[in-house]
Design a protein around this motif. Structure first.
Motif, PDB file in Angstrom:
ATOM      1  N   UNK A 130       0.812  -1.218   0.000  1.00 28.46           N
ATOM      2  CA  UNK A 130       0.000   0.000   0.000  1.00 28.46           C
ATOM      3  C   UNK A 130       0.844   1.266   0.000  1.00 28.46           C
ATOM      4  N   UNK A 131       2.092   1.180   0.459  1.00 27.65           N
ATOM      5  CA  UNK A 131       2.903   2.381   0.641  1.00 27.65           C
ATOM      6  C   UNK A 131       3.047   3.214  -0.622  1.00 27.65           C
ATOM      7  N   UNK A 132       3.194   2.535  -1.762  1.00 27.54           N
ATOM      8  CA  UNK A 132       3.427   3.259  -3.012  1.00 27.54           C
ATOM      9  C   UNK A 132       2.150   3.832  -3.616  1.00 27.54           C
ATOM     10  N   UNK A 133       1.018   3.591  -2.963  1.00 24.38           N
ATOM     11  CA  UNK A 133      -0.253   4.005  -3.561  1.00 24.38           C
ATOM     12  C   UNK A 133      -1.024   5.011  -2.710  1.00 24.38           C
ATOM     13  N   UNK A 134      -0.317   5.682  -1.803  1.00 24.46           N
ATOM     14  CA  UNK A 134      -0.986   6.737  -1.064  1.00 24.46           C
ATOM     15  C   UNK A 134      -0.818   6.632   0.435  1.00 24.46           C
ATOM     16  N   UNK A 135      -1.743   7.288   1.149  1.00 29.13           N
ATOM     17  CA  UNK A 135      -1.722   7.396   2.608  1.00 29.13           C
ATOM     18  C   UNK A 135      -2.852   6.543   3.173  1.00 29.13           C
ATOM     19  N   UNK A 136      -2.524   5.620   4.072  1.00 28.61           N
ATOM     20  CA  UNK A 136      -3.513   4.679   4.585  1.00 28.61           C
ATOM     21  C   UNK A 136      -3.529   4.663   6.101  1.00 28.61           C
ATOM     22  N   UNK A 167       5.462   1.885   9.292  1.00 31.18           N
ATOM     23  CA  UNK A 167       4.254   2.594   9.703  1.00 31.18           C
ATOM     24  C   UNK A 167       4.603   3.517  10.866  1.00 31.18           C
ATOM     25  N   UNK A 168       3.641   4.380  11.225  1.00 27.51           N
ATOM     26  CA  UNK A 168       3.840   5.279  12.353  1.00 27.51           C
ATOM     27  C   UNK A 168       2.514   5.504  13.059  1.00 27.51           C
ATOM     28  N   UNK A 169       2.597   6.128  14.234  1.00 27.91           N
ATOM     29  CA  UNK A 169       1.393   6.478  14.992  1.00 27.91           C
ATOM     30  C   UNK A 169       1.264   7.992  15.033  1.00 27.91           C
ATOM     31  N   UNK A 170       0.015   8.470  14.810  1.00 28.43           N
ATOM     32  CA  UNK A 170      -0.182   9.918  14.901  1.00 28.43           C
ATOM     33  C   UNK A 170      -0.548  10.297  16.335  1.00 28.43           C
ATOM     34  N   UNK A 171      -0.823  11.571  16.565  1.00 24.51           N
ATOM     35  CA  UNK A 171      -1.108  12.044  17.932  1.00 24.51           C
ATOM     36  C   UNK A 171      -2.423  11.517  18.481  1.00 24.51           C
ATOM     37  N   UNK A 172      -3.259  10.958  17.589  1.00 23.57           N
ATOM     38  CA  UNK A 172      -4.518  10.352  18.043  1.00 23.57           C
ATOM     39  C   UNK A 172      -4.386   8.842  18.212  1.00 23.57           C
ATOM     40  N   UNK A 173      -3.155   8.328  18.164  1.00 21.92           N
ATOM     41  CA  UNK A 173      -2.850   6.896  18.295  1.00 21.92           C
ATOM     42  C   UNK A 173      -3.396   6.066  17.152  1.00 21.92           C
ATOM     43  N   UNK A 174      -3.573   6.692  15.990  1.00 19.85           N
ATOM     44  CA  UNK A 174      -3.960   5.947  14.793  1.00 19.85           C
ATOM     45  C   UNK A 174      -2.693   5.428  14.101  1.00 19.85           C
ATOM     46  N   UNK A 175      -2.771   4.192  13.607  1.00 23.12           N
ATOM     47  CA  UNK A 175      -1.661   3.619  12.860  1.00 23.12           C
ATOM     48  C   UNK A 175      -1.744   4.090  11.402  1.00 23.12           C
ATOM     49  N   UNK A 176      -0.648   4.639  10.881  1.00 17.03           N
ATOM     50  CA  UNK A 176      -0.649   5.188   9.529  1.00 17.03           C
ATOM     51  C   UNK A 176       0.473   4.575   8.696  1.00 17.03           C
ATOM     52  N   UNK A 177       0.196   4.406   7.403  1.00 19.26           N
ATOM     53  CA  UNK A 177       1.189   3.881   6.467  1.00 19.26           C
ATOM     54  C   UNK A 177       1.224   4.761   5.229  1.00 19.26           C
ATOM     55  N   UNK A 178       2.431   5.075   4.760  1.00 23.19           N
ATOM     56  CA  UNK A 178       2.573   5.868   3.544  1.00 23.19           C
ATOM     57  C   UNK A 178       2.323   7.350   3.809  1.00 23.19           C
TER      58      UNK A 178
END
Length: 340
Positions: A130-136, A167-178
């Motif tokens: 998924x990384x190459x196809x946007x923000x998830x 992947x990373x975590x945002x300030x709302x503790x959501x897991x994000x990729x890309x």
């Protein structure tokens, strides 16, 4: 070519279907063929033992069959193998492999690995794609339900992916990729160009000659037989040169930085899976040159060749990422939700 690649990806995904899908299908077929008596009580434990799995996938399979109206709840514990519980007298008959159509030789092997280890490769593959196809966003609850594991297991897997900088975590503790950007890829190559040649020069003298000869033979085979070139074959070469050949480097922090700078490998893997390995892929000859130098003990030359290979690979990867950006998004698991 893209259509064929999409079909291949779909088949690969089907081949890696979650356990609960297999269990659900087996139970449904057993009821359809009347191998399971309609008055039989279905419990998670006995079914899990026959399939060599934990109770999580069994629980999800039973819930799905219940939602489809094929089975009914039994006194709050277990299910009856019928949609009409009032028409039968429940029995606690032992469940056998034959009832589920599992011959002794065909029964699934018991996988004793921890649940996180069993699903990690599948989650990593999906996230990397998924990384190459946007923000998830990665929805933890959906991931745990998709694989029939606990939230604790899902968090363990996601934590490992975070350690790999996938992947990373945002300030709302959501897991994000890309999204995977050209800048991120360039920065990773910059780190690798600085560290990998030095690591190879230090590690090279400690590599076994037989191991190097086996790697050289694999490269020569792929060069001489282009029909054998594939994304998986290229990935094996990359892991051999950029991981196995560097493993004796004693600078632990530098090794960790190299391991966390592997986003370019993902770009090339997706590119090869989508379009196939290009004719006369220069990576092969570049790998061969490095391995030739290592085999003959020319470690300074090997390090210099590795640096040249990484610099050339950086430009190729930049172009490939640009190509991938115009392709349609592939089929992805439901726990990956694109952020618009």
């Amino acid at each position: 070519m893209l259509a064929n690649a999409g079909s291949s990806n779909k088949q690969q995904q089907e081949g890696r279907a979650p356990r609960y899908v297999m269990i659900e299908a087996s139970l449904r077929e057993a009821m359809r063929a009347r191998r399971l008596p309609a008055n039989m009580i279905l419990l998670e434990g006995p079914i899990a033992r026959l399939f060599g799995t934990s109770r999580g996938p069994v629980r999800k399979a039973l819930e799905l069959l219940h939602e489809q109206g094929l089975i009914s709840r039994f006194e709050g514990r277990g299910f009856l193998a019928t949609p009409d519980p009032d028409a039968v007298t429940p029995t606690r008959e032992p469940l056998t492999p034959e009832m589920l159509g599992l011959d002794i030789d065909e029964r699934p092997a018991v996988d004793t690995r921890p649940a996180a280890e069993r699903i990690y490769a599948q989650v990593e593959e999906a996230v990397a794609t998924c990384l190459a196809f946007g923000h998830f966003r990665i929805v933890e609850t959906v991931l745990s339900e998709h694989y029939g594991v606990s939230r604790t297991v899902a968090r363990e897997v996601l934590g490992r992916l975070r350690n790999q900088r996938l992947i990373e975590k945002d300030r709302h503790s959501h897991w994000l990729a890309g999204p995977l950007t050209a800048q991120a890829v360039a920065e990773d190559y910059e780190i690798r160009v600085l560290l990998e040649p030095a690591a190879l020069k230090a590690s090279g003298p400690l590599l076994e000659h037989g191991e190097l000869e086996a790697m050289r033979a694999e490269v020569r085979h792929l060069i001489d037989h282009p029909e054998c070139q594939s994304a998986a074959a290229i990935l094996r070469l990359e892991q051999g040169l950029h991981q196995r050949c560097l493993r004796h480097y004693r600078n632990r922090k530098a090794r960790e930085m190299i391991a966390q700078s592997q986003l370019p490998v993902i770009v090339n893997r997706i590119f090869f899976q989508t379009l196939g390995v290009p004719p006369d892929e220069p990576l092969l000859m570049e790998h061969k040159l490095v391995l030739d130098h290592l085999s003959f003990g020319a470690y300074d030359a090997a390090a210099s060749s590795l640096q040249s290979h990484l610099q050339a690979a950086a430009e190729r990867t930049r172009r490939r990422l640009k190509v991938l950006s115009v392709f349609p998004e592939p089929d992805l698991p439901p726990y990956l939700v694109k952020i618009t």
